[in-house]
Motif scaffolding. Structure first.
Motif, PDB file in Angstrom:
ATOM      1  N   VAL A 207       2.229  -1.434   4.042  1.00  0.00           N
ATOM      2  CA  VAL A 207       3.625  -0.977   4.017  1.00  0.00           C
ATOM      3  C   VAL A 207       4.088  -1.008   2.570  1.00  0.00           C
ATOM      4  CG1 VAL A 207       5.974  -1.340   4.820  1.00  0.00           C
ATOM      5  CG2 VAL A 207       4.068  -1.947   6.306  1.00  0.00           C
ATOM      6  N   GLN A 208       4.521   0.128   2.089  1.00  0.00           N
ATOM      7  CA  GLN A 208       5.079   0.241   0.746  1.00  0.00           C
ATOM      8  C   GLN A 208       6.587   0.441   0.906  1.00  0.00           C
ATOM      9  OE1 GLN A 208       2.786   3.466  -1.186  1.00  0.00           O
ATOM     10  NE2 GLN A 208       1.357   3.068   0.483  1.00  0.00           N
ATOM     11  N   ILE A 209       7.356  -0.103  -0.012  1.00  0.00           N
ATOM     12  CA  ILE A 209       8.814   0.017   0.073  1.00  0.00           C
ATOM     13  C   ILE A 209       9.337   0.595  -1.238  1.00  0.00           C
ATOM     14  CG2 ILE A 209      11.003  -1.191   0.376  1.00  0.00           C
ATOM     15  CD1 ILE A 209       9.459  -3.322   1.933  1.00  0.00           C
ATOM     16  N   ARG A 210      10.118   1.643  -1.111  1.00  0.00           N
ATOM     17  CA  ARG A 210      10.816   2.238  -2.259  1.00  0.00           C
ATOM     18  C   ARG A 210      12.301   2.094  -1.993  1.00  0.00           C
ATOM     19  NH1 ARG A 210       6.902   7.422  -2.097  1.00  0.00           N
ATOM     20  NH2 ARG A 210       5.046   6.332  -2.817  1.00  0.00           N
ATOM     21  N   VAL A 211      13.039   1.740  -3.018  1.00  0.00           N
ATOM     22  CA  VAL A 211      14.468   1.448  -2.855  1.00  0.00           C
ATOM     23  C   VAL A 211      15.285   2.300  -3.812  1.00  0.00           C
ATOM     24  CG1 VAL A 211      16.219  -0.355  -2.982  1.00  0.00           C
ATOM     25  CG2 VAL A 211      13.910  -0.939  -2.240  1.00  0.00           C
ATOM     26  N   SER A 212      16.376   2.842  -3.302  1.00  0.00           N
ATOM     27  CA  SER A 212      17.365   3.504  -4.155  1.00  0.00           C
ATOM     28  C   SER A 212      18.724   2.908  -3.807  1.00  0.00           C
ATOM     29  CB  SER A 212      17.372   5.021  -3.920  1.00  0.00           C
ATOM     30  OG  SER A 212      18.013   5.333  -2.699  1.00  0.00           O
ATOM     31  N   VAL A 213      19.739   3.340  -4.498  1.00  0.00           N
ATOM     32  CA  VAL A 213      21.079   2.837  -4.228  1.00  0.00           C
ATOM     33  C   VAL A 213      21.560   3.262  -2.835  1.00  0.00           C
ATOM     34  CG1 VAL A 213      22.322   4.775  -5.285  1.00  0.00           C
ATOM     35  CG2 VAL A 213      23.375   2.510  -5.247  1.00  0.00           C
ATOM     36  N   TRP A 214      20.987   4.337  -2.293  1.00  0.00           N
ATOM     37  CA  TRP A 214      21.424   4.875  -1.009  1.00  0.00           C
ATOM     38  C   TRP A 214      20.594   4.427   0.177  1.00  0.00           C
ATOM     39  CZ3 TRP A 214      20.699   8.113  -5.290  1.00  0.00           C
ATOM     40  CH2 TRP A 214      21.881   8.489  -5.924  1.00  0.00           C
ATOM     41  N   ASP A 215      19.288   4.155  -0.057  1.00  0.00           N
ATOM     42  CA  ASP A 215      18.450   3.862   1.105  1.00  0.00           C
ATOM     43  C   ASP A 215      17.181   3.099   0.735  1.00  0.00           C
ATOM     44  OD1 ASP A 215      16.708   5.855   0.021  1.00  0.00           O
ATOM     45  OD2 ASP A 215      17.721   7.391   1.169  1.00  0.00           O
ATOM     46  N   PHE A 216      16.498   2.633   1.766  1.00  0.00           N
ATOM     47  CA  PHE A 216      15.183   2.021   1.664  1.00  0.00           C
ATOM     48  C   PHE A 216      14.201   2.992   2.320  1.00  0.00           C
ATOM     49  CE2 PHE A 216      17.880  -1.442   0.919  1.00  0.00           C
ATOM     50  CZ  PHE A 216      17.160  -2.520   0.418  1.00  0.00           C
ATOM     51  N   HIS A 217      13.056   3.194   1.681  1.00  0.00           N
ATOM     52  CA  HIS A 217      12.037   4.090   2.225  1.00  0.00           C
ATOM     53  C   HIS A 217      10.797   3.245   2.497  1.00  0.00           C
ATOM     54  CE1 HIS A 217       9.446   7.973   1.622  1.00  0.00           C
ATOM     55  NE2 HIS A 217       9.596   7.669   2.892  1.00  0.00           N
ATOM     56  N   LEU A 218      10.463   3.055   3.771  1.00  0.00           N
ATOM     57  CA  LEU A 218       9.282   2.306   4.174  1.00  0.00           C
ATOM     58  C   LEU A 218       8.172   3.299   4.476  1.00  0.00           C
ATOM     59  CD1 LEU A 218      11.706   0.370   4.668  1.00  0.00           C
ATOM     60  CD2 LEU A 218      10.387  -0.608   6.526  1.00  0.00           C
ATOM     61  N   ILE A 219       7.030   3.122   3.823  1.00  0.00           N
ATOM     62  CA  ILE A 219       5.896   4.020   3.994  1.00  0.00           C
ATOM     63  C   ILE A 219       4.764   3.224   4.629  1.00  0.00           C
ATOM     64  CG2 ILE A 219       4.277   5.560   2.841  1.00  0.00           C
ATOM     65  CD1 ILE A 219       6.476   5.587   0.526  1.00  0.00           C
ATOM     66  N   PHE A 220       4.378   3.622   5.835  1.00  0.00           N
ATOM     67  CA  PHE A 220       3.362   2.914   6.598  1.00  0.00           C
ATOM     68  C   PHE A 220       2.039   3.649   6.470  1.00  0.00           C
ATOM     69  CE2 PHE A 220       7.410   1.870   8.453  1.00  0.00           C
ATOM     70  CZ  PHE A 220       7.315   0.495   8.666  1.00  0.00           C
ATOM     71  N   GLY A 221       0.971   2.892   6.316  1.00  0.00           N
ATOM     72  CA  GLY A 221      -0.339   3.486   6.185  1.00  0.00           C
ATOM     73  C   GLY A 221      -1.427   2.557   6.649  1.00  0.00           C
ATOM     74  N   GLN A 222      -2.645   3.029   6.516  1.00  0.00           N
ATOM     75  CA  GLN A 222      -3.808   2.246   6.896  1.00  0.00           C
ATOM     76  C   GLN A 222      -4.728   2.144   5.697  1.00  0.00           C
ATOM     77  OE1 GLN A 222      -5.574   3.442  10.559  1.00  0.00           O
ATOM     78  NE2 GLN A 222      -7.151   1.873  10.475  1.00  0.00           N
ATOM     79  N   ALA A 223      -5.037   0.900   5.315  1.00  0.00           N
ATOM     80  CA  ALA A 223      -5.897   0.638   4.172  1.00  0.00           C
ATOM     81  C   ALA A 223      -7.315   0.369   4.652  1.00  0.00           C
ATOM     82  CB  ALA A 223      -5.375  -0.568   3.394  1.00  0.00           C
ATOM     83  N   ASN A 224      -8.281   0.895   3.912  1.00  0.00           N
ATOM     84  CA  ASN A 224      -9.670   0.529   4.167  1.00  0.00           C
ATOM     85  C   ASN A 224     -10.421   0.528   2.851  1.00  0.00           C
ATOM     86  OD1 ASN A 224     -11.384   2.972   3.789  1.00  0.00           O
ATOM     87  ND2 ASN A 224     -10.157   3.814   5.445  1.00  0.00           N
ATOM     88  N   SER A 225     -11.502  -0.221   2.841  1.00  0.00           N
ATOM     89  CA  SER A 225     -12.293  -0.397   1.638  1.00  0.00           C
ATOM     90  C   SER A 225     -13.701   0.118   1.878  1.00  0.00           C
ATOM     91  CB  SER A 225     -12.330  -1.875   1.258  1.00  0.00           C
ATOM     92  OG  SER A 225     -13.074  -2.054   0.087  1.00  0.00           O
ATOM     93  N   GLU A 226     -14.084   1.114   1.114  1.00  0.00           N
ATOM     94  CA  GLU A 226     -15.437   1.667   1.203  1.00  0.00           C
ATOM     95  C   GLU A 226     -16.418   0.808   0.398  1.00  0.00           C
ATOM     96  OE1 GLU A 226     -16.213   4.777   2.775  1.00  0.00           O
ATOM     97  OE2 GLU A 226     -14.188   4.809   3.596  1.00  0.00           O
ATOM     98  N   SER A 227     -15.901   0.141  -0.631  1.00  0.00           N
ATOM     99  CA  SER A 227     -16.716  -0.733  -1.472  1.00  0.00           C
ATOM    100  C   SER A 227     -15.800  -1.820  -2.034  1.00  0.00           C
ATOM    101  CB  SER A 227     -17.369   0.068  -2.596  1.00  0.00           C
ATOM    102  OG  SER A 227     -16.390   0.542  -3.496  1.00  0.00           O
ATOM    103  N   PRO A 228     -16.369  -2.899  -2.590  1.00  0.00           N
ATOM    104  CA  PRO A 228     -15.528  -3.994  -3.100  1.00  0.00           C
ATOM    105  C   PRO A 228     -14.539  -3.573  -4.188  1.00  0.00           C
ATOM    106  CG  PRO A 228     -17.806  -4.700  -2.928  1.00  0.00           C
ATOM    107  CD  PRO A 228     -17.787  -3.212  -2.658  1.00  0.00           C
ATOM    108  N   ASP A 229     -14.851  -2.496  -4.928  1.00  0.00           N
ATOM    109  CA  ASP A 229     -13.972  -2.073  -6.012  1.00  0.00           C
ATOM    110  C   ASP A 229     -13.171  -0.812  -5.682  1.00  0.00           C
ATOM    111  OD1 ASP A 229     -16.180  -0.418  -6.031  1.00  0.00           O
ATOM    112  OD2 ASP A 229     -16.276  -0.275  -8.220  1.00  0.00           O
TER     113      ASP A 229
END
Length: 101
Positions: free
Chosen positions: A26-48
């Motif tokens: 979940v990423q959150i972006r904030v402005s004076v007018w609103d909060f924007h919550l961005i939902f996603g799915q993380a995965n790792s193909e390799s350690p880096d």
């Protein structure tokens, strides 16, 4: 003597496009007018390499964001009381190999 106003009946209906989705990012972006919550799915193909596929963004008013914060706090407290304390991962999580689900 004051009377308590009667609470309205709430009728919750799921829209035609409603769906449940899993998110471990979940990423959150904030402005004076609103909060924007961005939902996603993380995965790792390799350690880096970490990939995050964002799939839904939700805008909230500051008032609704605070209401969400309050209800999440209450529910997390009840969860921890029932199942034990939740420990947060380190700031740089070590994601497992492959798809996270």
């Amino acid at each position: 003597m004051s009377q308590n106003p009667q609470q309205p009946r709430v009728n919750m209906v799921q829209a035609a496009g409603y769906r449940d989705t899993y998110a471990n990012s979940v990423q959150i972006r904030v402005s004076v007018w609103d909060f924007h919550l961005i939902f996603g799915q993380a995965n790792s193909e390799s350690p880096d390499q970490l990939s995050i596929q964002n799939h839904q963004g939700i805008y909230l008013s500051p008032q609704q964001a605070k209401a969400l914060w309050n209800v999440l706090g209450q529910n997390l407290a009840q969860y921890e009381q029932a199942f034990g304390e939740l420990n947060l991962e380190p700031q740089i999580p070590n994601f497992p190999q492959g798809t996270v689900n």
